[in-house]
Design an enzyme around this catalytic site. Structure first.
Site, PDB file in Angstrom:
ATOM      1  N   SER A 258       0.849  -1.185   0.000  1.00  0.00           N
ATOM      2  CA  SER A 258       0.000   0.000   0.000  1.00  0.00           C
ATOM      3  C   SER A 258       0.881   1.230   0.000  1.00  0.00           C
ATOM      4  CB  SER A 258      -0.891   0.008   1.238  1.00  0.00           C
ATOM      5  OG  SER A 258      -0.088   0.259   2.367  1.00  0.00           O
ATOM      6  N   LYS A 259       0.305   2.322  -0.508  1.00  0.00           N
ATOM      7  CA  LYS A 259       1.073   3.559  -0.627  1.00  0.00           C
ATOM      8  C   LYS A 259       1.467   4.085   0.747  1.00  0.00           C
ATOM      9  CE  LYS A 259      -1.616   4.870  -4.577  1.00  0.00           C
ATOM     10  NZ  LYS A 259      -2.496   5.907  -5.066  1.00  0.00           N
ATOM     11  N   ARG A 260       0.697   3.735   1.750  1.00  0.00           N
ATOM     12  CA  ARG A 260       1.007   4.207   3.100  1.00  0.00           C
ATOM     13  C   ARG A 260       2.261   3.533   3.639  1.00  0.00           C
ATOM     14  NH1 ARG A 260      -2.607   2.211   6.119  1.00  0.00           N
ATOM     15  NH2 ARG A 260      -4.047   1.875   4.417  1.00  0.00           N
TER      16      ARG A 260
END
Ligand code: GLU
Length: 508
Positions: A258-260
């Site tokens: 995920s981008k997080r």
């Protein structure tokens, strides 16, 4: 609902990203597998923008999707930017398309209006959880007219439309990668939102149908949606496409990328870091596909998109979530960097050197000449183009502006001063005309320099080669790590080299 005839008999595949931020690496991964099959079969690859989630919509995101996929060479035959026979290719521009399908489902009794407020749905879910019941819509609105429903609590004036999911229906399907898939039974899904926008489930079915999509290749996270889609196809009397669900990309700890959590989830990150698009394409293919098998039975991990597409076979796709192995990518990128033509390599370095402040604007002829010489020294030594910046920088800084980094200075041995003195003496002082006494600038080359320095420092001072040249490296590059020292000195020229050696000596 009129559908233009397909132009070719070949398969039609699509990728359908939602423009909700920086493009996700999964969009490239999905595009790659779709495109490989489409090209192999002489079919078409379509880019559709699924922008009906207005809350998460980001204005510049679509452009970034185009740019990053173009950068990777993953081109589409139809899409919002290039048009095509099934335009428009943006869902927000297709809103009129969905309504007739909803009306038909309502007329058939396969869908109904639901007036429940979000608060009521929330309470319902909490109650179900408390009672350890399966969660899902309880059909309060089903079979009731607006007036009947209005008399009950939790009524909202703007209804959504839900599909009526039969309880006794078989929800198995065959996946091109996974074979027989048995997905859990869904509750009555919302297909039209209160704002009149279709939900993903309805829009994807209608668009895939209207655009003549023959194969839906998407991420594993959509597997539980597919039975809902198959039900809609059935209710609408439409022929469904084939389905393939690609394994999800995972972090080292097996969690979903995920981008997080992982900067590598953003496609633009690979551009910023200086990964070559051809290396990233190869890497993305290898995530879910085995290496190429040669005729002699050996495996080859380095391959082009063309080879991948030619040999592509669904049965070889590994359904198990691949780990996003950055070390492998780094290695592969190094392989591709080393294979570049020198001129191409130098050209690809330029934007990084400009961004890194090493060059200001387009290089002059002189700068370009020097850059080519430096590039030849580093091409075999870097894993990403960005890594070139600190290695190239010392060659483009004035001698009196070169800063010796803290760690390089701290790493100097006690005898650094003597080593520098010996180097200066052996390479010869600079005469009044700024020329070395030991030969002219034109005699100045790596082989001569190395011989002189070895004689003076290794033989003369008895210092092991491993330790002998650290102070010289610090002096000429300002760093602990640099391209090969003697060749670096050659490129810098005698005057510059001597000035740098002298500056460090004087500062000790
Ligand atoms: N819009 C969905 C996504 O962002 C598309 C899923 C599908 O391919 O059906 O991934």
């Amino acid at each position: 609902m009129t559908i233009p005839p397909a132009e070719s008999a070949g398969p039609r595949l699509r990728v359908a990203p939602s423009p909700t931020g920086d493009p996700h690496v999964g969009t490239a991964y999905m595009s790659l597998f779709n495109l490989a099959f489409a090209r192999q079969q002489g079919g078409r690859f379509i880019l559709r923008i699924e922008d009906t989630d207005r809350a998460r919509f980001r204005e510049d995101s679509e452009e970034q999707v185009f740019d990053t996929l173009h950068w990777l060479g993953l081109t589409w035959d139809e899409g919002p930017d290039v048009g095509g026979p099934y335009a428009p290719y943006r869902q927000s521009e297709r809103l009129d398309t969905y309504r007739p399908y909803v009306d038909r489902l309502l007329e058939q009794g396969d869908a109904y209006h639901c007036y429940c407020t979000p608060e009521r749905l929330q309470e319902m879910r909490e109650r179900q959880q408390r009672l350890k019941q399966p969660t899902g819509y309880d059909r309060l609105c089903h079979g009731k007219s607006r007036e009947e429903r209005a008399r009950l609590d939790g009524f909202s004036d703007t209804p959504v439309v839900r599909m009526l999911v039969p309880t006794d229906v078989e929800l198995r399907f065959t996946d091109l990668i996974r074979g027989d898939v048995n997905a859990p039974h869904p509750d009555d899904q919302v297909i039209l939102k209160a704002d009149g926008f279709p939900t993903y489930h309805l829009a994807v079915v209608v668009d895939d149908h209207e655009m003549g999509i023959t194969h839906v290749v998407r991420g594993e996270e959509w597997i539980s949606s597919t039975p809902k889609h198959l039900l809609l196809y059935r209710m609408l009397g439409l022929t469904p496409p084939a389905f393939a669900h690609m394994p999800l990309l995972r972090n080292e700890d097996k969690s979903k990328i995920s981008k997080r959590k992982n900067p590598a989830a953003r496609l633009t990150w690979f551009q910023e870091e200086g990964y070559l698009p051809e290396a990233l394409v190869n890497f993305l293919a290898l995530l879910a596909y085995p290496p190429m098998t040669e005729t002699d039975g050996s495996d080859r991990e380095v391959f082009t998109f063309g080879e991948f597409s030619d040999r592509f076979d669904w049965s070889k796709v590994n359904p198990v979530g691949p780990i996003f192995d950055m070390k492998k990518l780094q290695w592969l990128n190094g392989v591709y960097i080393r294979e570049l033509e020198p001129g191409d390599f130098t050209a690809r370095l330029l934007p990084f050197l400009e961004d890194g402040g090493v060059l200001s604007g387009a290089p002059s002829l002189g700068e370009l000449g020097r850059l080519k010489d430096v590039a030849a020294l580093i091409q075999t030594r870097i894993g990403t183009l960005l890594e070139s910046v600190p290695l190239v920088a010392p060659f483009f800084v004035a001698d009196d502006a070169l800063v010796v980094a803290e760690d390089a200075r701290a790493g100097l041995a006690d005898n650094a001063g003597e080593v520098l003195d010996a180097a200066l003496a052996s390479l010869g002082p600079i005469d009044d005309a700024g020329r070395g006494v030991l030969g002219s600038e034109s005699d100045w080359n790596g082989v001569v320099i190395e011989a002189a320095l070895r004689e003076a420092i290794v033989d003369g001072m008895g210092i092991k080669a491993r330790f002998a040249f650290g102070p010289l490296r610090a002096a000429v590059s300002g760093a602990r790590i640099s391209p090969p020292l003697f060749e670096s000195m050659e490129i810098l020229g005698k005057h510059s080299t001597m000035t740098r050696l002298r500056r460090l000596r004087d500062s000790l």
